[in-house]
Design a protein around this motif. Structure first.
Motif, mmCIF file in Angstrom:
data_model
loop_
_atom_site.group_PDB
_atom_site.id
_atom_site.type_symbol
_atom_site.label_atom_id
_atom_site.label_comp_id
_atom_site.label_asym_id
_atom_site.label_seq_id
_atom_site.Cartn_x
_atom_site.Cartn_y
_atom_site.Cartn_z
ATOM 1 N N TYR A 105 -26.651 67.925 -9.048
ATOM 2 C CA TYR A 105 -27.693 66.920 -9.264
ATOM 3 C C TYR A 105 -28.383 67.233 -10.617
ATOM 4 O O TYR A 105 -28.529 66.614 -11.376
ATOM 5 C CB TYR A 105 -28.548 66.918 -8.043
ATOM 6 N N GLN B 124 -32.395 55.314 -10.655
ATOM 7 C CA GLN B 124 -31.424 54.748 -9.676
ATOM 8 C C GLN B 124 -30.191 55.431 -9.697
ATOM 9 O O GLN B 124 -29.703 55.465 -8.412
ATOM 10 C CB GLN B 124 -31.769 53.098 -10.101
ATOM 11 N N SER C 228 -30.844 58.511 -7.939
ATOM 12 C CA SER C 228 -31.261 58.234 -6.632
ATOM 13 C C SER C 228 -29.973 58.015 -5.689
ATOM 14 O O SER C 228 -29.721 58.632 -4.677
ATOM 15 C CB SER C 228 -32.255 57.153 -6.222
ATOM 16 N N LYS C 229 -28.966 57.355 -6.147
ATOM 17 C CA LYS C 229 -27.753 56.897 -5.462
ATOM 18 C C LYS C 229 -26.992 58.167 -5.434
ATOM 19 O O LYS C 229 -26.380 58.656 -4.237
ATOM 20 C CB LYS C 229 -27.163 55.870 -6.265
ATOM 21 N N GLY D 294 -28.098 61.118 -5.233
ATOM 22 C CA GLY D 294 -28.598 62.141 -4.352
ATOM 23 C C GLY D 294 -28.177 61.801 -2.753
ATOM 24 O O GLY D 294 -27.760 62.442 -1.961
ATOM 25 N N ILE D 295 -28.259 60.315 -2.564
ATOM 26 C CA ILE D 295 -27.816 59.901 -1.255
ATOM 27 C C ILE D 295 -26.559 60.274 -0.991
ATOM 28 O O ILE D 295 -26.043 60.594 0.134
ATOM 29 C CB ILE D 295 -28.256 58.412 -1.228
ATOM 30 N N VAL D 296 -25.541 60.033 -1.990
ATOM 31 C CA VAL D 296 -24.112 60.348 -1.681
ATOM 32 C C VAL D 296 -23.939 61.758 -1.592
ATOM 33 O O VAL D 296 -23.330 62.128 -0.653
ATOM 34 C CB VAL D 296 -23.312 59.764 -3.052
ATOM 35 N N LEU E 235 -26.268 63.767 -0.298
ATOM 36 C CA LEU E 235 -26.899 64.221 1.073
ATOM 37 C C LEU E 235 -25.817 63.829 2.020
ATOM 38 O O LEU E 235 -25.551 64.655 3.147
ATOM 39 C CB LEU E 235 -28.058 63.503 1.139
ATOM 40 N N LEU E 236 -25.355 62.403 1.945
ATOM 41 C CA LEU E 236 -24.352 62.136 3.155
ATOM 42 C C LEU E 236 -23.119 62.969 3.125
ATOM 43 O O LEU E 236 -22.629 63.606 4.132
ATOM 44 C CB LEU E 236 -23.720 60.719 2.902
#
Length: 481
Positions: free
Chosen positions: A48, A168, A171-172, A174-176, A178-179
């Motif tokens: 990241y 944005q 953020s996407k 980071g979400i990917v 995290l998953l």
């Protein structure tokens, strides 16, 4: 009442051994999951930060290049009006264009949204105190990347771009991450459980077999497969089982042999006591003569003494343990003199010749004296009337030679066994435990004992004890517990 606090579950620091109440498989799974989770977290954080820095660097290079080109480009003449249009007004609409003046005033040429607020960094560029500036400015929750480059004297060209699109994307990302990280941790937990379940299967099998042994006292050795740590553990446990089985066999033999040896004197003692009781109950005419009565009493005393000696020998043999009694530096010559004096009183018909050099041993004086006395008693028992026992002590090696018939070659391996007696000695007094006690005492003092044939044809018994010709300088003057 004991004033010390009682540990209770859930008391925070008091309950600090909770992890030992968990199964080994659960601990392996937990540690594996934690290790993978921490690794995934570090990798995700590194990725990241790397992506963010790379995007920031690319944006900064793009903004700086566009601002520099716009500031250096000549003005463009409008074909219809003939007026000149500054080149920076033709910069793409994805950025905001402004002008900073040397007096600190600035203007933005578009009126879309709240414009970024500027400060000292841009003023320094306008005053020609800095070659350029680039920084992030926040306005009402929105972030802008602002570049300032020199334009004309007392002026600086401003180019600002919103960071909303970049945020944005991050953020996407980071979400990917995290998953994927959560999925990785779950997969690591499952893999850890599988590894623990399969890797600890030999441990569970070994535990089951050990519990079976503890429940049934079946001391048969465990099967050993492979050469890993579990195999080494099973091998070590088999060695323990072998030592335990040998100890149990020795105890059984000791009990059986002791019962066998005690049965004869007890039977004889009971018979003699019955005869004495019947004699006391009979009439004067049928009473035993005084000589016969005295002979019976002497026989009873001898049998009691024999039982007392046998019981003492059994107690000594039962102490099959390391030295735990009074330990001190023992003068072996002094102990030998005491043992020789005792044997001379017991066997006045046998002479004892002694030649000894100083030798000091750290150990138990009483046990050493008993062992040496047993060696001398054995030699006195087998020596003929008027025979000579020769005793030498050189460098911790005590040698006892007698002039008896000696020990047959076939009997040498059994001399120090408990209750063992040769064919010739079974008609003689004794329990067959004396030399066993000698071997035990020597072993407890890190020494050894062996039997052989003396130059005179009799038996030779040699006991070796580690020590020194002088007492150690820090040796205690008295026995200490």
């Amino acid at each position: 009442m004991d004033p010390r606090p009682v540990d209770r579950p859930g008391d925070g620091p008091v309950d600090r051994r909770w992890r030992y109440r968990r199964s080994l498989a659960s601990r392996v799974t937990l540690l594996t999951t934690l290790a993978v989770g921490i690794s995934v977290a570090f990798v995700a954080l590194g990725a990241y930060v790397t992506v963010r820095m790379q995007m920031q660097s690319s944006l900064d290079e793009s903004l700086m290049s566009r601002a520099t080109q716009a500031a250096q480009a000549p003005a463009i003449t409008d074909q219809e009006t003939g007026s000149e249009i500054p080149a920076f007004r033709l910069v793409a609409t994805d950025v905001r264009i402004g002008m900073m003046y040397a007096d600190g005033k600035y203007v933005w040429y578009d009126r879309i949204g709240d414009p970024p607020r500027l400060g000292k960094a841009e003023v320094e560029v306008a005053r020609d105190e800095a070659g350029s500036s680039i920084r992030t400015v926040r306005v009402d929750g929105s972030s802008y990347r602002v570049v300032a480059v020199p334009y004309r004297e007392g002026e600086a060209l401003l180019v600002a771009q919103s960071l909303e699109g970049q945020q944005q994307v991050l953020s996407k990302l980071g979400i990917v991450m995290l998953l994927f990280g959560v999925a990785g941790v779950i997969a690591a937990g499952a893999a850890g459980w599988g590894v623990a379940a399969n890797g600890l299967r030999p441990v569970r099998r070994l535990t089951t077999e050990v519990e079976h042994i503890a429940r049934t006292e079946d001391l048969r050795p465990l099967p050993v497969e492979g050469h890993d740590e579990i195999a080494r553990l099973a091998t070590a446990f088999n060695q323990t089982l072998a030592a335990l089985a040998a100890s149990r066999d020795r105890q059984r033999r000791l009990v059986a042999d002791a019962g066998h040896e005690l049965r004869t004197p007890l039977t004889s003692l009971r018979t003699n006591l019955d005869l004495l009781a019947q004699s006391d109950a009979a009439s004067t005419a049928s009473a035993l003569p005084a000589a016969a009565r005295a002979e019976l009493l002497d026989d009873v005393r001898a049998q009691i003494e024999e039982m007392t000696t046998l019981i003492g020998d059994l107690v000594e043999l039962a102490r099959d343990e390391p030295l735990t009694h009074v330990i001190a530096t023992v003068d072996l010559v002094e102990v030998l003199d005491n043992a020789v004096a005792r044997v001379r009183r017991r066997a006045p018909g046998v002479s004892v010749e002694v030649w000894a050099q100083p030798w000091f041993v750290v150990g138990e004086q009483g046990a050493l004296e008993r062992a040496i006395t047993n060696l001398l008693d054995n030699a006195a028992k087998w020596s003929p009337e008027g025979g000579t026992i020769r005793v030498t002590l050189v460098d911790g090696e005590l040698t006892v030679d007698d002039e008896g018939p000696g020990i047959a070659e076939a009997d040498l391996p059994h001399v120090f066994e408990r209750f063992w007696r040769s064919e010739e000695s079974r008609s003689m007094p004794g329990s067959g435990l004396g030399l066993s006690i000698v071997q035990q005492v020597a072993s407890r003092h890190s020494g050894d004992v062996e039997a052989g044939r003396a130059p005179t044809g009799g038996a030779r018994l040699v006991m070796r004890l580690p020590g020194a010709p002088t007492p150690p300088p820090d040796a205690p003057g008295e026995a200490t517990p």
